[in-house]
Design a protein around this motif. Structure first.
Motif, mmCIF file in Angstrom:
data_model
loop_
_atom_site.group_PDB
_atom_site.id
_atom_site.type_symbol
_atom_site.label_atom_id
_atom_site.label_comp_id
_atom_site.label_asym_id
_atom_site.label_seq_id
_atom_site.Cartn_x
_atom_site.Cartn_y
_atom_site.Cartn_z
ATOM 1 N N LYS A 102 4.458 15.921 -8.666
ATOM 2 C CA LYS A 102 5.178 15.490 -7.477
ATOM 3 C C LYS A 102 5.259 13.967 -7.442
ATOM 4 C CE LYS A 102 5.136 16.119 -2.451
ATOM 5 N NZ LYS A 102 4.425 16.731 -1.321
ATOM 6 N N LEU A 103 4.155 13.327 -7.790
ATOM 7 C CA LEU A 103 4.151 11.860 -7.815
ATOM 8 C C LEU A 103 5.126 11.343 -8.868
ATOM 9 C CD1 LEU A 103 2.600 9.229 -6.806
ATOM 10 C CD2 LEU A 103 1.305 9.458 -8.898
ATOM 11 N N GLU A 343 1.820 7.267 -2.428
ATOM 12 C CA GLU A 343 0.777 8.192 -2.018
ATOM 13 C C GLU A 343 1.404 9.553 -1.814
ATOM 14 O OE1 GLU A 343 -0.953 7.230 1.764
ATOM 15 O OE2 GLU A 343 0.881 6.241 2.399
ATOM 16 N N VAL A 344 0.628 10.564 -2.101
ATOM 17 C CA VAL A 344 1.185 11.906 -2.080
ATOM 18 C C VAL A 344 0.127 12.871 -1.559
ATOM 19 C CG1 VAL A 344 0.600 12.189 -4.517
ATOM 20 C CG2 VAL A 344 2.292 13.671 -3.518
ATOM 21 N N TYR A 345 0.582 13.808 -0.726
ATOM 22 C CA TYR A 345 -0.282 14.916 -0.325
ATOM 23 C C TYR A 345 0.368 16.200 -0.792
ATOM 24 C CZ TYR A 345 -2.981 18.247 2.323
ATOM 25 O OH TYR A 345 -3.781 19.308 2.657
ATOM 26 N N ALA A 347 -0.441 20.489 -1.276
ATOM 27 C CA ALA A 347 -1.374 21.570 -0.989
ATOM 28 C C ALA A 347 -0.931 22.845 -1.667
ATOM 29 C CB ALA A 347 -1.475 21.802 0.517
ATOM 30 N N TYR A 358 -4.967 14.691 -1.844
ATOM 31 C CA TYR A 358 -4.377 13.473 -1.275
ATOM 32 C C TYR A 358 -4.659 12.353 -2.246
ATOM 33 C CZ TYR A 358 -3.696 9.488 1.829
ATOM 34 O OH TYR A 358 -3.274 8.312 2.380
ATOM 35 N N ILE A 360 -3.712 8.430 -3.692
ATOM 36 C CA ILE A 360 -3.060 7.135 -3.561
ATOM 37 C C ILE A 360 -3.089 6.506 -4.937
ATOM 38 C CG2 ILE A 360 -3.161 4.854 -2.494
ATOM 39 C CD1 ILE A 360 -4.472 6.081 -0.128
ATOM 40 N N HIS A 371 -8.526 12.413 -2.783
ATOM 41 C CA HIS A 371 -9.351 13.197 -1.871
ATOM 42 C C HIS A 371 -8.964 14.652 -1.979
ATOM 43 C CE1 HIS A 371 -11.762 14.187 1.598
ATOM 44 N NE2 HIS A 371 -10.736 14.799 2.128
ATOM 45 N N PHE A 372 -9.960 15.504 -2.091
ATOM 46 C CA PHE A 372 -9.702 16.939 -2.124
ATOM 47 C C PHE A 372 -9.915 17.481 -0.726
ATOM 48 C CE2 PHE A 372 -11.737 16.026 -6.312
ATOM 49 C CZ PHE A 372 -10.626 16.192 -7.094
ATOM 50 N N ARG A 373 -8.901 18.179 -0.201
ATOM 51 C CA ARG A 373 -9.115 18.917 1.045
ATOM 52 C C ARG A 373 -9.627 20.293 0.635
ATOM 53 N NH1 ARG A 373 -8.112 23.150 4.372
ATOM 54 N NH2 ARG A 373 -7.766 22.600 6.524
ATOM 55 N N SER B 27 6.953 8.478 2.314
ATOM 56 C CA SER B 27 6.961 8.841 0.905
ATOM 57 C C SER B 27 6.907 10.356 0.764
ATOM 58 C CB SER B 27 5.793 8.199 0.182
ATOM 59 O OG SER B 27 4.587 8.600 0.744
ATOM 60 N N PHE B 28 7.763 10.885 -0.092
ATOM 61 C CA PHE B 28 7.896 12.324 -0.346
ATOM 62 C C PHE B 28 8.108 13.101 0.939
ATOM 63 C CE2 PHE B 28 5.351 10.538 -3.790
ATOM 64 C CZ PHE B 28 6.144 10.879 -4.855
ATOM 65 N N LEU B 30 6.946 12.726 3.836
ATOM 66 C CA LEU B 30 5.845 12.859 4.786
ATOM 67 C C LEU B 30 5.736 11.550 5.579
ATOM 68 C CD1 LEU B 30 2.478 14.486 3.796
ATOM 69 C CD2 LEU B 30 2.772 13.077 5.791
ATOM 70 N N ASP B 60 -6.830 17.237 7.717
ATOM 71 C CA ASP B 60 -7.873 16.500 7.013
ATOM 72 C C ASP B 60 -8.093 15.134 7.651
ATOM 73 O OD1 ASP B 60 -9.790 16.279 5.174
ATOM 74 O OD2 ASP B 60 -8.498 15.778 3.491
ATOM 75 N N THR B 62 -9.876 11.512 6.224
ATOM 76 C CA THR B 62 -10.580 10.849 5.136
ATOM 77 C C THR B 62 -10.396 9.349 5.288
ATOM 78 O OG1 THR B 62 -10.942 10.826 2.763
ATOM 79 C CG2 THR B 62 -8.673 10.954 3.498
ATOM 80 N N HIS B 78 -4.417 13.679 8.542
ATOM 81 C CA HIS B 78 -3.247 14.505 8.246
ATOM 82 C C HIS B 78 -3.159 15.588 9.307
ATOM 83 C CE1 HIS B 78 -3.486 12.820 4.129
ATOM 84 N NE2 HIS B 78 -2.199 13.059 4.118
ATOM 85 N N ARG B 87 4.498 17.957 8.469
ATOM 86 C CA ARG B 87 3.217 17.253 8.454
ATOM 87 C C ARG B 87 3.426 15.805 8.862
ATOM 88 N NH1 ARG B 87 -0.577 20.174 5.200
ATOM 89 N NH2 ARG B 87 0.447 21.728 3.924
ATOM 90 N N ARG B 89 1.165 11.874 8.816
ATOM 91 C CA ARG B 89 -0.040 11.171 8.376
ATOM 92 C C ARG B 89 -0.232 9.967 9.294
ATOM 93 N NH1 ARG B 89 1.350 9.584 2.962
ATOM 94 N NH2 ARG B 89 0.642 11.611 2.261
#
Lengths: 411, 167
Positions: A102-103, A343-345, A347, A358, A360, A371-373, B27-28, B30, B60, B62, B78, B87, B89
């Motif tokens: 995705k990034l 930055e990308v999230y 799931a 998540y 960056i 970061h892992f959710r 970005s993307f 969101l 989440d 963080t 989030h 969503r 952020r």
């Protein structure tokens, strides 16, 4: 009556009873108790068989994956994700690959997406088999566990055929798979589709209308949807409360929108509903795999990765003879590729719920922050509060129906 | 209600919070918004409880450490609107030692462990948190390991220096 247990800060609670006149007993459930199915501890204050209060102590197998990930090129982070939920590693692997894709905005061919779907659904079945089998063991029925465990073994054989590994699979690459599924793998997937339904049916027959099982699980640890959402639950245990939140259906990734499947939900959110939801999901997974096999047959054969030479390792024989391949090979192995600073999230629906990544990226060799959710971590925090007032034996089956995987809990 | 998209959310936020909420990017797809720590609970409450926005699901919490900034810690929330499937952020930059921010446990029970984890790794003081203790690390650890000043490997190693790779 007694001191409130929450005052026993910091993280490690006290392990002994100080007051001989005290009517409550402090019980350490874990960290290596066979009923916790993982390395985590609950310090419970019990009055006879009834739990008065409890504290969860976790972190026994914390391995600092988020810190390590800040120092590794992207492809070396895949093995770290294996070790999150090690009952369904392929889902974690795919989730990570898709985050990076995705990034990088890589377009993945349909055939590869369907192959991924097959692998992920097999992993989901393997995950649910463990959880439901163990739930049977904890309620006193061992045979169901043994019957389905054989099928889990067969799923691992399929993984072995696809990537060479069984449990911590490190399956696939960023951009696709490292090799095509061979004929044996396809044959085994077809065989699995034939042999698993009767076993699952037998497994359900053992439990679904079993008087003892229903008495042990029905109404135990019932959770309302409001409470589940307030605790940010996700996955089968949230769906058991009646909330139809499934990442695969809500925000489809990896072409899940092409498949016809249902999102099973429960009504009461108790242990029995969670069991039923997981069982129903296994049937849906089988449906998805069947459709995916059909769809793969209609796609151009032999495509197993996206055509992105700057991100996907070239075949080894070309590296020795072809200059471009050598350059790409070197750059990829050294982590020297160009990725956008963004930055990308992202799931995916893991075995236990929404597994989020998540990331960056600041243009360096590794993520600036990853970061892992982790669904197990977030789902598990309700365990101690909801155990108060519950019987100890009910708390055990509640824990096993939450399907907390220590690796995912502690990262 | 019209289109429920990032533009609509932006308009609603700007109407209610004015300049206290800044749009940081999209970005993307969101939407990222930033605010100050004084307004964060108001913003979260508005996003959660507003009938139309109803970002009722906390995905989440963080943090990120940017040592070179004046306010070096970025706390990232989030949120998810499960009905519209959108969503958002939210980012808050905080400084000071210890860096502090009001707790979100007043809005979501699930924020409890997320904030404990963030405290454990970054040393963010979530003010008003009922049980702010370390969660994954051992108690007698006297550092916050995810801060950038703590190296993972021996910093004297030369074989991984960016200099040799032309960066």
């Amino acid at each position: 009556m007694t001191k409130p247990i929450t005052k026993i800060a910091p993280n490690a609670p006290s392990f002994y009873d100080n007051d001989p006149q005290d009517e409550l007993i402090t019980l350490n459930l874990g960290p290596t108790h066979p009923a916790t199915h993982g390395v985590f501890q609950n310090v419970l204050q019990i009055d006879g068989e009834r739990i008065v209060s409890g504290i969860s102590t976790i972190g026994y197998i914390h391995r600092a994956f988020e810190k390590i990930a800040e120092h590794r090129p992207f492809y070396q982070i895949t093995p770290l994700t294996d070790r999150l939920n090690y009952c369904s590693s392929p889902i974690n692997n795919m989730g990570w690959h898709m985050t990076v894709e995705k990034l990088l905005e890589i377009e993945i061919p349909k055939r590869v997406q369907y192959m991924r779907v097959i692998v992920m659904e097999l992993a989901r079945i393997a995950d649910h088999i463990i959880c439901n089998g163990i739930l049977g063991v904890d309620t006193g029925a061992f045979s169901g566990f043994l019957y389905v465990m054989q099928e889990r073994e067969f799923i691992y054989e399929i993984f072995e055929e696809i990537c060479g590994a069984r449990l911590t699979t490190n399956i696939g690459r960023i951009g696709g798979f490292e090799r095509d599924f061979n004929d044996i793998a396809f044959a085994k997937i077809h065989e699995f589709l034939k042999r698993f339904p009767p076993v699952l049916e037998e497994f359900e027959n053992l439990f679904v209308r079993n008087r003892i099982f229903i008495e042990r699980t029905s109404g135990v640890a019932a959770v309302t949807p409001e409470e589940a959402l307030s605790y940010s639950w996700s996955g089968p245990i949230l769906r058991a409360t009646g909330v139809d939140y499934d990442v695969r259906a809500v925000s489809p990734y990896c072409s899940y929108e092409d498949f016809d499947f249902e999102v099973p939900v429960g009504t009461k959110g108790d242990v029995y509903d969670r069991f039923m939801v997981r069982n129903a999901e296994m049937w849906q997974s089988l449906r998805i795999i069947e459709q995916a096999l059909e769809k793969i047959a209609g796609e151009p054969a032999g495509v197993f990765h996206a055509d992105v030479p700057e991100f996907y390792l070239p075949p080894k024989e070309q590296v020795y003879t072809n200059m471009e391949a050598l350059i790409y090979h070197f750059k990829i192995v050294m982590g020297e590729w160009e990725a956008p600073k963004d930055e990308v999230y992202f799931a995916v629906e893991g075995g236990n719920g929404e597994l989020g990544f998540y990331m960056i990226h600041d243009g360096g060799r590794s993520p600036y922050r990853l970061h892992f959710r982790r669904p197990s971590f977030i789902n598990y925090q309700m365990f101690a509060p909801m155990s108060s007032g519950m019987l100890l034996s009910d708390a055990i089956i509640n824990m096993s129906s939450l399907n907390v995987i220590a690796g995912e809990l502690d990262a | 209600m019209g289109n429920f998209d990032n533009q609509y959310i932006t308009d609603r936020l700007q109407r209610n919070f004015g300049t206290d909420v800044k749009i940081l990017g999209e970005s993307f797809g969101l939407l990222s918004v930033g605010t100050a720590k004084e307004r964060i609970i108001d913003l979260l409450r508005f996003l959660k409880e507003d009938d139309e926005l109803s970002f009722s699901y906390l995905t989440d919490i963080t943090a990120v450490h940017y040592p070179e900034l004046e306010d070096p810690f970025c706390i990232v929330y989030h949120l998810h609107n499960l009905v519209q499937n959108i969503r958002i952020r939210i980012k808050v930059f905080v400084g000071g030692e210890p860096p502090s921010i009001p707790t979100a446990t007043t809005l979501w029970k699930g924020a409890n462990w997320m904030e404990r984890e963030t405290y454990d790794f970054f040393g963010i003081d979530f003010q008003g948190h009922p049980d702010l203790r370390r969660i994954l690390n051992m108690d007698d650890l006297d550092v916050f390991p995810m801060r950038k000043e703590y190296p993972l490997e021996d910093p004297n190693r030369v074989d991984k220096k960016d200099f040799y790779f032309g960066r």
